[in-house]
Design an enzyme around this catalytic site. Structure first.
Site, PDB file in Angstrom:
ATOM      1  N   ASP A   1      -4.330   6.509  -5.658  1.00 58.69           N
ATOM      2  CA  ASP A   1      -4.913   6.541  -4.318  1.00 58.69           C
ATOM      3  C   ASP A   1      -5.385   7.956  -3.990  1.00 58.69           C
ATOM      4  O   ASP A   1      -4.613   8.907  -4.093  1.00 58.69           O
ATOM      5  CB  ASP A   1      -3.882   6.070  -3.282  1.00 58.69           C
ATOM      6  CG  ASP A   1      -4.545   5.656  -1.971  1.00 58.69           C
ATOM      7  OD1 ASP A   1      -5.751   5.362  -1.976  1.00 58.69           O
ATOM      8  OD2 ASP A   1      -3.845   5.631  -0.941  1.00 58.69           O
TER       9      ASP A   1
ATOM     10  N   HIS B   1      -9.729  11.908   8.171  1.00 56.31           N
ATOM     11  CA  HIS B   1      -8.377  11.335   8.108  1.00 56.31           C
ATOM     12  C   HIS B   1      -7.363  12.416   7.722  1.00 56.31           C
ATOM     13  O   HIS B   1      -6.305  12.532   8.349  1.00 56.31           O
ATOM     14  CB  HIS B   1      -8.359  10.195   7.084  1.00 56.31           C
ATOM     15  CG  HIS B   1      -6.994   9.630   6.826  1.00 56.31           C
ATOM     16  ND1 HIS B   1      -6.314   8.853   7.747  1.00 56.31           N
ATOM     17  CD2 HIS B   1      -6.154   9.741   5.748  1.00 56.31           C
ATOM     18  CE1 HIS B   1      -5.137   8.504   7.243  1.00 56.31           C
ATOM     19  NE2 HIS B   1      -5.010   9.034   6.039  1.00 56.31           N
TER      20      HIS B   1
ATOM     21  N   ARG C   1       1.773  18.213  10.534  1.00 59.37           N
ATOM     22  CA  ARG C   1       1.899  19.685  10.443  1.00 59.37           C
ATOM     23  C   ARG C   1       0.922  20.319  11.434  1.00 59.37           C
ATOM     24  O   ARG C   1      -0.146  20.806  11.051  1.00 59.37           O
ATOM     25  CB  ARG C   1       1.520  20.184   9.035  1.00 59.37           C
ATOM     26  CG  ARG C   1       2.423  19.764   7.896  1.00 59.37           C
ATOM     27  CD  ARG C   1       1.888  20.288   6.580  1.00 59.37           C
ATOM     28  NE  ARG C   1       0.494  19.897   6.379  1.00 59.37           N
ATOM     29  CZ  ARG C   1       0.095  18.731   5.870  1.00 59.37           C
ATOM     30  NH1 ARG C   1       0.985  17.860   5.466  1.00 59.37           N
ATOM     31  NH2 ARG C   1      -1.195  18.450   5.756  1.00 59.37           N
TER      32      ARG C   1
ATOM     33  N   GLU D   1      -4.198   1.017   6.277  1.00 56.21           N
ATOM     34  CA  GLU D   1      -5.202   2.049   5.989  1.00 56.21           C
ATOM     35  C   GLU D   1      -6.468   1.355   5.496  1.00 56.21           C
ATOM     36  O   GLU D   1      -6.425   0.554   4.563  1.00 56.21           O
ATOM     37  CB  GLU D   1      -4.684   3.055   4.947  1.00 56.21           C
ATOM     38  CG  GLU D   1      -3.566   3.927   5.518  1.00 56.21           C
ATOM     39  CD  GLU D   1      -3.191   5.118   4.655  1.00 56.21           C
ATOM     40  OE1 GLU D   1      -3.365   5.043   3.403  1.00 56.21           O
ATOM     41  OE2 GLU D   1      -2.728   6.125   5.217  1.00 56.21           O
TER      42      GLU D   1
ATOM     43  N   THR E   1      -7.998   6.539   3.166  1.00 58.50           N
ATOM     44  CA  THR E   1      -8.394   5.983   4.470  1.00 58.50           C
ATOM     45  C   THR E   1      -9.739   6.545   4.899  1.00 58.50           C
ATOM     46  O   THR E   1      -9.913   7.762   4.961  1.00 58.50           O
ATOM     47  CB  THR E   1      -7.326   6.355   5.516  1.00 58.50           C
ATOM     48  OG1 THR E   1      -6.065   5.970   5.001  1.00 58.50           O
ATOM     49  CG2 THR E   1      -7.591   5.643   6.827  1.00 58.50           C
TER      50      THR E   1
END
Ligand code: CA
Length: 437
Positions: free
Chosen positions: A138, A145, A154, A210, A370
């Site tokens: 992935d 995104h 963060r 997603e 995504t």
């Protein structure tokens, strides 16, 4: 370099009238592949091609022996429960079969009478995964995104410094990938609230989807050999819709230092149809990198990739709650986006994945990551739409969500449009979250 050929001609019509209805997903210019059988039967799954509201049964086509040369070799290989052998044959075979199918399904084709018995209504079939997916990786190619999610996890450091240099990815798990219609129990695991001293165990509270594309590798490469960016697309058989279900509360606690793990590997769902790279030729578009951003290193750069490396594949996502089903209400649309916003192209993903000598096997799959667009309303996950669970998402029928509830069905659709060409679609991918076991 032109990718357009006679199979893309907008003037082509099929002798199957449902294929000629404006706006349908499967006109004769599309011709995607799936593995199917009659619903509820014990038939073998085998390859099929979507045309209008029908499936063309490739077992019947192969047996009819009406094609010749490598097109016939290809249809014989596609008459199998999994399409890996056909996908591994490479571009010449894929293209020859596409042309033969296009000619056979056109209005006035001499092969009409031989193929009429090869049609099965899509309403009467069920699908398997189109191929054996040996490995799945992935990626994370939407900078919108990555930035939105990074700022939630963060706040002081949303986009890590490697993002603009490396097509970021992680090795996912293929065993839990299912085909559209998949349902699965809400995953359980460890979560830790920011104000808690220790983690707790239980069902995930922040279940999410997603909105992604799946990219299927066709012809593989030998271990130790890299695939150059010039050759990368010769290895890409086609694309599907892909829902990478994600448990955000598990993810937030476990993802450092090695990335996604149990937050992702309990289920992932693909649409049944693979739309081929060749069918997508009219919807290619330029890829560019902002001049203020780092430009790709040489191995990720090519003029072809700049001119036509991106694909304008539009996608949307809808939610159907248990209440909507009970009331017979329509699903509620959550967002819409396009793959053209991707920070990296498919060719760059393929080349980067193999630059160290990693080998692809036919049927391997890449997730695009995504596909959130630049605007907040174009976000491809609930984590973004609800701003990390801080805002409610209002549904058409008055219900509200921050994350998915038990019984929620998520529906994703995809389609392509371009001036001078017919619209083609991907069908849909659907999946439902069940209560935790
Ligand atoms: Ca993902």
């Amino acid at each position: 370099m032109s990718f357009i050929n006679e199979t893309h001609d907008i003037n082509l019509k099929s002798w199957i009238s449902s294929a000629n209805v404006a706006g349908n997903d499967f006109p004769i210019q599309n011709l995607p592949f799936a593995s199917f059988r009659r619903k509820g039967s014990s038939e073998e799954f085998r390859g099929g091609v979507a045309i209008g509201d029908q499936v063309l049964d490739l077992a019947v086509v192969a047996d009819a022996g009406i094609f010749s040369g490598i097109a016939q070799e290809a249809v014989i290989a596609a008459n199998a429960p999994a399409l890996n052998e056909f996908m591994g044959m490479g571009k010449a075979h894929w293209s020859a079969l596409r042309l033969a199918l296009s000619k056979a399904l056109r209005e006035g084709s001499e092969q009409q009478s031989a193929l009429e018995s090869a049609l099965v209504a899509q309403d009467d079939v069920e699908y398997a995964l189109p191929c054996h997916i040996g490995d799945y990786t992935d990626f994370y190619t939407s900078i919108y995104h990555a930035t939105a999610v990074g700022s939630l996890f963060r706040p002081d450091n949303p986009l890590l410094p490697n993002y603009k240099w490396v097509p970021i990815g992680y090795h996912g798990r293929a065993s839990s990938i299912g085909v559209s219609g998949q349902s699965f129990p809400r995953p359980k695991g460890q979560t830790k609230a920011p104000d808690a001293d220790v983690p707790s165990f239980g069902p995930a509270k922040r279940m999410d989807y997603e909105l992604e594309l799946g990219i299927y590798l066709g012809k593989g490469n030998e271990l130790g050999d890299a695939i150059s960016i010039e050759d990368a697309e010769d290895h890409v058989f086609g694309f599907c819709l892909f829902n990478d279900w994600s448990a955000r509360d598990l993810q937030a606690w476990e993802y450092q230092p090695l990335g996604p793990f149990l937050a992702k590997n309990f289920a992932s769902t693909v649409s049944p149809w693979i739309v081929t790279t060749e069918a997508l030729a009219p919807y290619r578009t330029q890829w560019h990198r902002d001049e203020n951003d780092p430009q790709p290193l040489d191995y990720l750069e090519s003029s072809h990739n700049r001119e036509a490396g991106a694909f304008d594949i539009q996608m949307d996502v809808l939610l159907e709650s248990e209440k909507m089903r009970a009331d017979g209400a329509a699903p509620s649309k959550l967002s819409e986006s396009s793959f053209k916003h991707s920070y990296w192209t498919v060719a760059q993903m393929v080349t980067h994945h193999t630059v160290n000598g990693c080998n692809f096997i036919p049927g391997d799959m890449l997730g695009s990551g995504t596909q959130s667009g630049p605007e907040h309303e174009e976000a491809g996950s609930m984590l973004e739409l609800s701003r990390g669970g801080k805002e409610s998402i209002k549904l058409n029928n008055g219900e509200e969500r921050k994350f998915l509830e038990d019984g929620d069905k998520v529906i994703m659709r995809g389609w392509c449009e371009a001036n001078g060409f017919n619209r083609i679609g991907f069908g849909r991918v659907e999946g439902t979250v069940l209560p935790a076991k």
